[in-house]
Design a protein around this motif. Structure first.
Motif, PDB file in Angstrom:
ATOM      1  N   PHE A  13       0.821  -1.213   0.000  1.00 15.10           N
ATOM      2  CA  PHE A  13       0.000   0.000   0.000  1.00 15.10           C
ATOM      3  C   PHE A  13       0.854   1.262   0.000  1.00 15.10           C
ATOM      4  N   CYS A  14       2.135   1.150   0.386  1.00 11.13           N
ATOM      5  CA  CYS A  14       3.014   2.320   0.366  1.00 11.13           C
ATOM      6  C   CYS A  14       3.245   2.846  -1.047  1.00 11.13           C
ATOM      7  N   LEU A  15       2.996   2.014  -2.044  1.00 10.33           N
ATOM      8  CA  LEU A  15       3.276   2.400  -3.423  1.00 10.33           C
ATOM      9  C   LEU A  15       2.180   3.250  -4.037  1.00 10.33           C
ATOM     10  N   PHE A  16       1.018   3.319  -3.388  1.00  7.45           N
ATOM     11  CA  PHE A  16      -0.145   3.919  -4.022  1.00  7.45           C
ATOM     12  C   PHE A  16      -0.789   4.978  -3.130  1.00  7.45           C
ATOM     13  N   ASP A  41      -9.386   2.247   2.614  1.00  4.50           N
ATOM     14  CA  ASP A  41      -8.509   3.369   2.963  1.00  4.50           C
ATOM     15  C   ASP A  41      -7.110   2.908   3.358  1.00  4.50           C
ATOM     16  N   SER A  42      -6.746   1.670   3.019  1.00  9.70           N
ATOM     17  CA  SER A  42      -5.457   1.147   3.474  1.00  9.70           C
ATOM     18  C   SER A  42      -4.262   1.963   2.990  1.00  9.70           C
ATOM     19  N   ASP A  72      -4.133   4.868   5.346  1.00  9.00           N
ATOM     20  CA  ASP A  72      -3.799   4.484   6.720  1.00  9.00           C
ATOM     21  C   ASP A  72      -2.328   4.112   6.864  1.00  9.00           C
ATOM     22  N   VAL A  73      -1.773   3.415   5.872  1.00  9.50           N
ATOM     23  CA  VAL A  73      -0.351   3.073   5.935  1.00  9.50           C
ATOM     24  C   VAL A  73       0.498   4.334   5.871  1.00  9.50           C
ATOM     25  N   ARG A  74       0.135   5.250   4.979  1.00 17.82           N
ATOM     26  CA  ARG A  74       0.896   6.494   4.859  1.00 17.82           C
ATOM     27  C   ARG A  74       0.813   7.312   6.145  1.00 17.82           C
ATOM     28  N   LEU A  75      -0.390   7.427   6.717  1.00 20.42           N
ATOM     29  CA  LEU A  75      -0.545   8.178   7.968  1.00 20.42           C
ATOM     30  C   LEU A  75       0.224   7.524   9.102  1.00 20.42           C
ATOM     31  N   TYR A 128      -2.800   1.788  12.725  1.00 24.36           N
ATOM     32  CA  TYR A 128      -2.634   0.333  12.713  1.00 24.36           C
ATOM     33  C   TYR A 128      -3.930  -0.367  13.108  1.00 24.36           C
ATOM     34  N   ARG A 129      -4.649   0.179  14.071  1.00 23.69           N
ATOM     35  CA  ARG A 129      -5.912  -0.453  14.479  1.00 23.69           C
ATOM     36  C   ARG A 129      -6.906  -0.479  13.324  1.00 23.69           C
ATOM     37  N   ARG A 130      -6.935   0.589  12.537  1.00 27.69           N
ATOM     38  CA  ARG A 130      -7.840   0.603  11.395  1.00 27.69           C
ATOM     39  C   ARG A 130      -7.444  -0.461  10.375  1.00 27.69           C
ATOM     40  N   LEU A 131      -6.147  -0.593  10.133  1.00 25.84           N
ATOM     41  CA  LEU A 131      -5.672  -1.622   9.211  1.00 25.84           C
ATOM     42  C   LEU A 131      -5.983  -3.023   9.736  1.00 25.84           C
ATOM     43  N   ALA A 132      -5.722  -3.225  11.020  1.00 26.95           N
ATOM     44  CA  ALA A 132      -5.930  -4.550  11.608  1.00 26.95           C
ATOM     45  C   ALA A 132      -7.402  -4.948  11.576  1.00 26.95           C
ATOM     46  N   SER A 133      -8.286  -3.995  11.882  1.00 25.93           N
ATOM     47  CA  SER A 133      -9.714  -4.317  11.891  1.00 25.93           C
ATOM     48  C   SER A 133     -10.208  -4.675  10.495  1.00 25.93           C
TER      49      SER A 133
END
Length: 310
Positions: A184-187, A269-270, A273-276, A293-298
């Motif tokens: 996700f860091c690429l986009f 929104d991954s 979320d990764v960028r943030l 991270y919690r948003r990604l994990a959920s």
């Protein structure tokens, strides 16, 4: 064809892919004619995906116990891209350059374009996947499922493929039961995105960016994590991703193909979320990083748990 593709995916593991599309001149001369013919056929994207799915299912049930691809019918994905000297302002998003079947359409009168190619390279990728399986915790089971005779036979196919096309670069990375956060860091959310739907379901979501954009983003993430969180496993993943992308032609494009998991997570929104999360780590904001991270994990842990569901 799209509907058939969706129905064919039901019951199979979710598989996502990260692909690099290169211009014709990036490939060895002996490959260029075959790639040029693939672009001239203008096969719809749905047709290519369906053919690859049916071929993979056919290998599972092939008599003789050989599950490996032979490479005789290797598929190629083709996407249009603006010519290098074409203006970028006002260029329609990728979704507007597709017909309902997902086939590439001309960008419009007076808009120069070229084609970028991503060969499936199933022979090479199957060999890498088999090696990883043998070296993993399920190695003993894999040795029973894939006899040594078949592995040796496939090694001969790999050697033949390398002899014809050089060492080459593996253009596709695949992930099962979820998408690695490092991808996700690429986009970014502003990148051209295709949402492919059929029968009320999302078949897949595809996001594309130029390789220059993706390299700038991943290098920025590596720089932040190297200072703020050098112990994170994600830093090693991003470093390997950077080294992989650096192998390709500077005019390439990178695509994240969610596959069938898109129906479970999109809108997603991954990338944000990764960028943030990385930006918060760089700023010492542990609360913000934990929230991201919690948003990604959920969103993704329930998907990964499906791999162990009975």
């Amino acid at each position: 064809m799209t509907g058939n593709l969706y129905r064919g995916q039901v019951g199979l593991p979710f598989t996502s892919a990260l692909r690099v599309y290169e211009p014709l001149e990036a490939f060895p001369a002996e490959q260029q004619d075959a790639l040029r013919k693939s672009g001239a056929r203008k096969d719809s994207r749905a047709a290519v995906e369906n053919a690859e799915l049916l071929a993979s299912l056919g290998r599972i049930t092939r008599p003789g116990g050989d599950p490996f691809p032979t490479g005789r019918t290797d598929l190629v994905r083709v996407v249009p891209a603006p010519a290098k000297d074409a203006p970028t302002q006002g260029t329609p998003p990728a979704a507007d350059l597709k017909d309902p079947e997902g086939a590439a359409k001309p960008a419009g009168p007076g808009t120069p374009e070229r084609l970028l190619y991503c060969p499936s390279q199933l022979v090479l990728r199957a060999g890498l996947a088999a090696n990883a399986l043998m070296e993993g915790i399920h190695g003993p089971l894999a040795q029973l499922l894939i006899p040594e005779e078949q592995r040796d036979k496939h090694q001969e196919r790999i050697d033949e493929a390398r002899s014809h096309a050089g060492l080459g670069r593996v253009h596709t990375r695949a992930s099962t039961w979820g998408i690695p956060f490092s991808w996700f860091c690429l986009f970014q959310e502003s990148d051209p995105t295709d949402v492919v739907e059929s029968d009320g379901h999302i078949v897949t979501v595809r996001i594309r960016a130029s390789i220059a954009q993706t390299l700038a983003r991943v290098r920025n993430a590596v720089a932040h994590l190297a200072i703020a969180a050098p112990e994170l496993d994600m830093l090693e993943d991003l470093t390997q991703l950077t080294e992989w992308l650096e192998l390709f032609h500077p005019d390439s494009a990178v695509e994240l193909d969610y596959g069938a998991v898109a129906d479970k997570v999109y809108p997603d929104d991954s990338p944000l979320d990764v960028r943030l999360g990385i930006e918060c780590l760089a700023e010492g904001d542990m609360t913000g990083a934990a929230a991201a991270y919690r948003r990604l994990a959920s969103r993704w842990i329930p998907i990964r748990q499906l791999a162990r569901a009975s």
